[in-house]
Design an enzyme around this catalytic site. Structure first.
Site, PDB file in Angstrom:
ATOM      1  N   LYS A 219      13.429  -6.667   8.169  1.00 28.31           N
ATOM      2  CA  LYS A 219      12.337  -6.975   7.256  1.00 28.31           C
ATOM      3  C   LYS A 219      11.463  -5.740   7.030  1.00 28.31           C
ATOM      4  O   LYS A 219      11.192  -4.992   7.960  1.00 28.31           O
ATOM      5  CB  LYS A 219      11.479  -8.121   7.802  1.00 28.31           C
TER       6      LYS A 219
ATOM      7  N   GLY B 194       2.988  -1.393   1.622  1.00 31.45           N
ATOM      8  CA  GLY B 194       2.963  -0.268   2.540  1.00 31.45           C
ATOM      9  C   GLY B 194       1.881   0.721   2.163  1.00 31.45           C
ATOM     10  O   GLY B 194       1.188   0.558   1.152  1.00 31.45           O
TER      11      GLY B 194
ATOM     12  N   GLY C 106       1.238   4.576   1.159  1.00 29.65           N
ATOM     13  CA  GLY C 106       1.827   5.826   0.710  1.00 29.65           C
ATOM     14  C   GLY C 106       0.971   7.015   1.119  1.00 29.65           C
ATOM     15  O   GLY C 106      -0.259   6.923   1.146  1.00 29.65           O
TER      16      GLY C 106
ATOM     17  N   ASP D 231       4.751   5.180   4.614  1.00 32.88           N
ATOM     18  CA  ASP D 231       5.752   5.941   3.873  1.00 32.88           C
ATOM     19  C   ASP D 231       5.359   7.414   3.852  1.00 32.88           C
ATOM     20  O   ASP D 231       4.245   7.760   3.432  1.00 32.88           O
ATOM     21  CB  ASP D 231       5.864   5.414   2.443  1.00 32.88           C
TER      22      ASP D 231
ATOM     23  N   TYR E 132       5.742  16.150   1.975  1.00 34.75           N
ATOM     24  CA  TYR E 132       4.327  15.806   1.915  1.00 34.75           C
ATOM     25  C   TYR E 132       3.505  16.621   2.917  1.00 34.75           C
ATOM     26  O   TYR E 132       2.271  16.599   2.864  1.00 34.75           O
ATOM     27  CB  TYR E 132       4.104  14.313   2.215  1.00 34.75           C
TER      28      TYR E 132
ATOM     29  N   LYS F  49      12.078  10.728   4.499  1.00 36.41           N
ATOM     30  CA  LYS F  49      13.100  11.054   3.507  1.00 36.41           C
ATOM     31  C   LYS F  49      13.790  12.381   3.786  1.00 36.41           C
ATOM     32  O   LYS F  49      13.196  13.282   4.387  1.00 36.41           O
ATOM     33  CB  LYS F  49      12.450  11.091   2.119  1.00 36.41           C
TER      34      LYS F  49
ATOM     35  N   HIS G  37      15.633  11.732  -0.838  1.00 39.15           N
ATOM     36  CA  HIS G  37      14.399  11.787  -1.623  1.00 39.15           C
ATOM     37  C   HIS G  37      14.647  11.980  -3.109  1.00 39.15           C
ATOM     38  O   HIS G  37      13.976  11.364  -3.947  1.00 39.15           O
ATOM     39  CB  HIS G  37      13.503  12.903  -1.093  1.00 39.15           C
TER      40      HIS G  37
ATOM     41  N   ASN H  95      14.608   7.746  -6.432  1.00 36.01           N
ATOM     42  CA  ASN H  95      14.701   8.445  -7.726  1.00 36.01           C
ATOM     43  C   ASN H  95      16.109   8.508  -8.298  1.00 36.01           C
ATOM     44  O   ASN H  95      16.356   9.266  -9.236  1.00 36.01           O
ATOM     45  CB  ASN H  95      14.140   9.868  -7.600  1.00 36.01           C
TER      46      ASN H  95
ATOM     47  N   SER I 123       3.868   5.190  -6.926  1.00 41.46           N
ATOM     48  CA  SER I 123       2.910   5.370  -8.029  1.00 41.46           C
ATOM     49  C   SER I 123       2.662   4.058  -8.773  1.00 41.46           C
ATOM     50  O   SER I 123       2.613   4.043 -10.010  1.00 41.46           O
ATOM     51  CB  SER I 123       3.395   6.447  -9.007  1.00 41.46           C
TER      52      SER I 123
ATOM     53  N   SER J 249      -0.519   8.129 -10.933  1.00 39.05           N
ATOM     54  CA  SER J 249      -0.647   9.226  -9.969  1.00 39.05           C
ATOM     55  C   SER J 249      -1.323  10.399 -10.639  1.00 39.05           C
ATOM     56  O   SER J 249      -0.686  11.230 -11.277  1.00 39.05           O
ATOM     57  CB  SER J 249       0.725   9.641  -9.432  1.00 39.05           C
TER      58      SER J 249
END
Length: 323
Positions: free
Chosen positions: A14, A19, A21, A46, A51, A80, A113, A165, A213, A217
């Site tokens: 689950k 979440g 970001g 996430d 990042y 990712k 990613h 993506n 997003s 964003s």
């Protein structure tokens, strides 16, 4: 009223449907924000190596886990495989570096990613053109990368694997070669970019969707300016229908936008470093949009992509673009 707060993944696990970001936040911001997110009750975090905040997140997670505030089974952590690491010799090394930074033995979800690779220079940094934009290599063997990720599931380093993506053609091709089916597809999804054909296909084959997003964003504009791309980005909070429903339900525009997505069985990972807005973004289970209101928002789809990867030089020349 729909109160479902988890998505059931195709491997039986689950994932919290709401979440937190963490894209485009400084280390100082994210240290405060993740700590606040956990206080508020977020249990799905996430992140990604690009990042530049996995270490900060890892420090907060270690603090909460070591002090017994949460158990490891209580949290769902997604990270990712970054664009430069879409190479067979880097998949496991890159994951292990993320695990080291996050101070975890495993991640709950590991995503490819991007469906394209970026080139590194001799210093191990993004190779750039003179204008500062990043060089893209269109050659990526998704099937081979996926096999490496399946092996990491077998080693117990990952609970679930997925993609981010990817377009419909890429997903269908990957499905022909996988042993473990993708559990999640993470894509840009909001009222102005709904991608119904892609989402319908994924749902038909049991791939859950996560919307990044979901509120737009604004930070993408800054990235675009770095490479000389100037374009006006839409303000989703100022859409008349969104404002009307927010007033009707005594909610913020953000809450309406997130509720619209969640009611369609799609998870969301909104990012904010403002404590009040973080609480609001999670507080979306005490009201429900009517079918007519859902349809009104569905009709706003305009195929307007905010994260169009313009900050990657030549990405639009990729043979499988757009993503």
């Amino acid at each position: 009223m729909s109160e479902e707060k988890y998505l059931q993944l195709n491997n039986g696990l689950k994932m919290p449907i709401v979440g937190y970001g963490t894209w485009m936040a400084s280390e100082e911001e994210i240290t405060f924000a993740v700590n606040e997110a956990l206080k508020v009750g977020y249990r799905h975090i996430d992140t990604a190596p690009v990042y530049l905040n996995e270490k900060a997140i890892g420090n907060i997670l270690k603090e909460w886990l070591s002090e017994g505030k949460i158990n490891r089974s209580d949290i769902f952590v997604t990270t990712k495989l970054p664009p430069p690491a879409d190479r067979l010799d880097l998949v496991e090394l890159t994951l292990r570096k993320s695990l080291e930074d996050l101070q975890l033995d495993y991640v709950d979800l590991y995503l490819i990613h991007t469906p394209f690779t970026v080139v590194l220079d001799e210093k191990g940094e993004f190779k750039r053109y003179e204008d500062g934009s990043i060089v893209v290599d269109p050659r990526t063997d998704h099937a081979a990368i996926w096999k490496e990720m399946e092996g990491l599931v077998a080693k117990g380093l990952i609970k679930s694997i997925g993609i981010s993506n990817f377009n419909l053609k890429q997903i269908k091709k990957l499905m022909e070669h996988c042993t473990i089916q993708p559990a999640v597809l993470q894509i840009e999804h909001h009222i102005y970019l709904q991608q119904p054909e892609l989402i319908d296909y994924c749902k038909s084959v049991g791939i859950a969707i996560t919307a990044y997003s979901p509120l737009g964003s604004k930070g993408v504009g800054a990235l675009n300016k770095m490479v000389g791309v100037e374009r006006e980005l839409p303000d989703l909070f100022d859409v008349p229908e969104v404002k009307k429903f927010a007033e009707k339900y005594n909610k913020s525009p953000a809450q309406v936008l997130l509720r619209w997505i969640v009611q369609k069985g799609i998870s969301v990972i909104p990012k904010s470093t403002n404590a009040k807005r973080m609480r609001e973004n999670k507080d979306i289970f005490d009201f429900e949009l009517s079918p007519k209101e859902i349809e009104q928002l569905n009709k706003l789809d305009a195929n307007v992509r905010i994260v169009d990867f313009a900050f990657f030089k030549g990405v639009d020349k990729h043979p499988e673009f757009p993503f």
